[in-house]
Design a protein around this motif. Sequence first.
Motif, short mmCIF file in Angstrom:
data_model
loop_
_atom_site.label_atom_id
_atom_site.label_comp_id
_atom_site.label_asym_id
_atom_site.label_seq_id
_atom_site.Cartn_x
_atom_site.Cartn_y
_atom_site.Cartn_z
N MET A 1 0.85 -1.20 0.00
CA MET A 1 0.00 0.00 0.00
C MET A 1 0.88 1.24 0.00
O MET A 1 1.82 1.35 0.78
N ILE A 2 0.58 2.19 -0.90
CA ILE A 2 1.26 3.48 -0.94
C ILE A 2 0.36 4.52 -0.30
O ILE A 2 -0.82 4.63 -0.63
N LEU A 3 0.93 5.31 0.61
CA LEU A 3 0.21 6.42 1.22
C LEU A 3 0.74 7.72 0.65
O LEU A 3 1.96 7.94 0.59
N VAL A 4 -0.16 8.60 0.24
CA VAL A 4 0.23 9.92 -0.27
C VAL A 4 -0.30 10.98 0.68
O VAL A 4 -1.50 11.05 0.94
N THR A 5 0.62 11.79 1.21
CA THR A 5 0.23 12.99 1.96
C THR A 5 0.45 14.20 1.06
O THR A 5 1.08 14.11 0.02
N GLY A 6 -0.08 15.35 1.48
CA GLY A 6 0.08 16.56 0.67
C GLY A 6 -0.61 16.49 -0.67
O GLY A 6 -0.19 17.14 -1.64
N ALA A 7 -1.70 15.72 -0.74
CA ALA A 7 -2.33 15.44 -2.03
C ALA A 7 -3.02 16.63 -2.66
O ALA A 7 -3.33 16.61 -3.85
N LEU A 59 -2.03 4.97 8.21
CA LEU A 59 -0.80 4.22 8.01
C LEU A 59 -0.99 2.70 8.07
O LEU A 59 -0.04 1.95 7.80
N HIS A 60 -2.17 2.24 8.38
CA HIS A 60 -2.40 0.80 8.51
C HIS A 60 -2.11 0.07 7.20
O HIS A 60 -2.62 0.44 6.13
N ASN A 61 -1.24 -0.92 7.25
CA ASN A 61 -0.85 -1.74 6.10
C ASN A 61 -0.09 -0.97 5.02
O ASN A 61 0.04 -1.45 3.89
N VAL A 62 0.42 0.20 5.33
CA VAL A 62 1.19 0.99 4.36
C VAL A 62 2.64 0.52 4.36
O VAL A 62 3.24 0.35 5.42
N HIS A 63 3.21 0.32 3.17
CA HIS A 63 4.63 -0.04 3.09
C HIS A 63 5.49 1.09 2.58
O HIS A 63 6.70 1.15 2.86
N THR A 64 4.90 2.02 1.82
CA THR A 64 5.64 3.14 1.25
C THR A 64 4.80 4.40 1.37
O THR A 64 3.58 4.36 1.14
N ALA A 65 5.44 5.53 1.73
CA ALA A 65 4.69 6.77 1.91
C ALA A 65 5.39 7.93 1.23
O ALA A 65 6.63 8.00 1.19
N PHE A 66 4.60 8.84 0.69
CA PHE A 66 5.09 10.11 0.17
C PHE A 66 4.80 11.16 1.23
O PHE A 66 3.63 11.41 1.55
N LEU A 67 5.84 11.75 1.79
CA LEU A 67 5.70 12.65 2.93
C LEU A 67 5.95 14.09 2.52
O LEU A 67 7.04 14.44 2.06
N VAL A 68 4.92 14.92 2.71
CA VAL A 68 5.02 16.35 2.46
C VAL A 68 4.59 17.06 3.73
O VAL A 68 3.46 16.90 4.19
N THR A 69 5.51 17.82 4.32
CA THR A 69 5.17 18.66 5.46
C THR A 69 5.49 20.10 5.10
O THR A 69 6.15 20.37 4.10
#
Length: 290
Positions: A1-7, A59-69
Motif C-alpha cells: 500500500m502506498i500512502l500519499v500525503t500533501g495530495a 498508516l495501517h498496512n502501508v509499506h511506502t509513503a510520500f511525505l510532504v510537510t
Amino acid sequence: MILVTGATGTIGREVLRRLLSDRPVRIMARQPGRVTGAPPTARIVHGDFTDPASLADALHNVHTAFLVTNPDGDDDDDTRFLDPARAAGVRHIVKLSAAAVTDRAADDLITRRQRHNEDLLRASGIGWTLLRPRAFMSNTLPWARSIRSGQVVRALYGTSANACVDPGDVAEVAVLALTGRGRDHAGGAYTLTGPQALSASEQTAQLSELLGLPLRFEELSPQQARTGLEARYPADITSALLESARRQHSGSKAVVDPTLPGLLGRPARTFRDWASDHLDAFRPDPTASS
C-alpha cells in the motif's frame, strides 16, 4: 500500500495523476473533499499530523509513503508522522525537501527546518529517498492577477536566475521512487532542477511572447517585497524568504543539475513547456471589460 500525503498541494496533485490504478493507494488529507485527480481505485481518508488516531488509521498496512510537510508552519509534523509510521511497519518514505539544504550558505529558518526534518528521517530506521527540488515553475502563478489586470509582473531581484523545475517532473521522480520502477531508490538524495536558469524578467519575456501581450517587468524594492510578504506570512518566515531571495541574487540557485534527466531518461521540461500548458491562468478574460 502506498500512502500519499500533501495530495492537495503542488506536487501531491501531480503525484496522484501519475500513480497507476494497479497500485493500492491511500490518500491522507485534512479535507478529503479537496482531493482531485486521484486514481479511481485510490481510497481517500481523513488524516491530520496533529491527530494520532487518524495517522494510525491512515498508516495501517502501508509499506511506502510520500511525505510532504510544511516548513513554513509547524516544524513538528515530521516527528508526529515518523513515530507512527515506524510503529505501523512502513518500510520506505519518499520525502519532499528542498535544494537549499545542500547550500552551506543557506541558514534561513525554512532551510534549517528542512535539514532537521531530513535528519529525523535518516535517523528513523525507515528506508528513505529525499527529493530536493529547486523552485517550482508554478511559483509564477501569483503573477497571473497583475498580468490579467495590467500586463505587468512585479518581483524582487528581477535579473537573478533560478534553475526552476516543472512540478510535474518532480512528481514523476516521486512516483519512480514510490513504486521502485527502474531501480531501488532507497538512500537516494536527488537535487532536481530545470534545464536552464532563468530570471523573473526572462520568464516575463517568455510569457509575453506566448500570450502575445506586451508584458512589462517592474522591480520591487526589498522593502516593497517585505511589505507584501508580511501581509501573508509571520515575520520569521518573511525574513527567511527574503534571505532566500538574497541568496538567489548572489547566484546560488543558478546551477543546473543533471540528476532529473538521468532519472527520467529524458530532458527536464523547460519553463516555456510549463507556461504553454498553463497559459489560460495568465490570459486576460476577454469578457472582463465588456
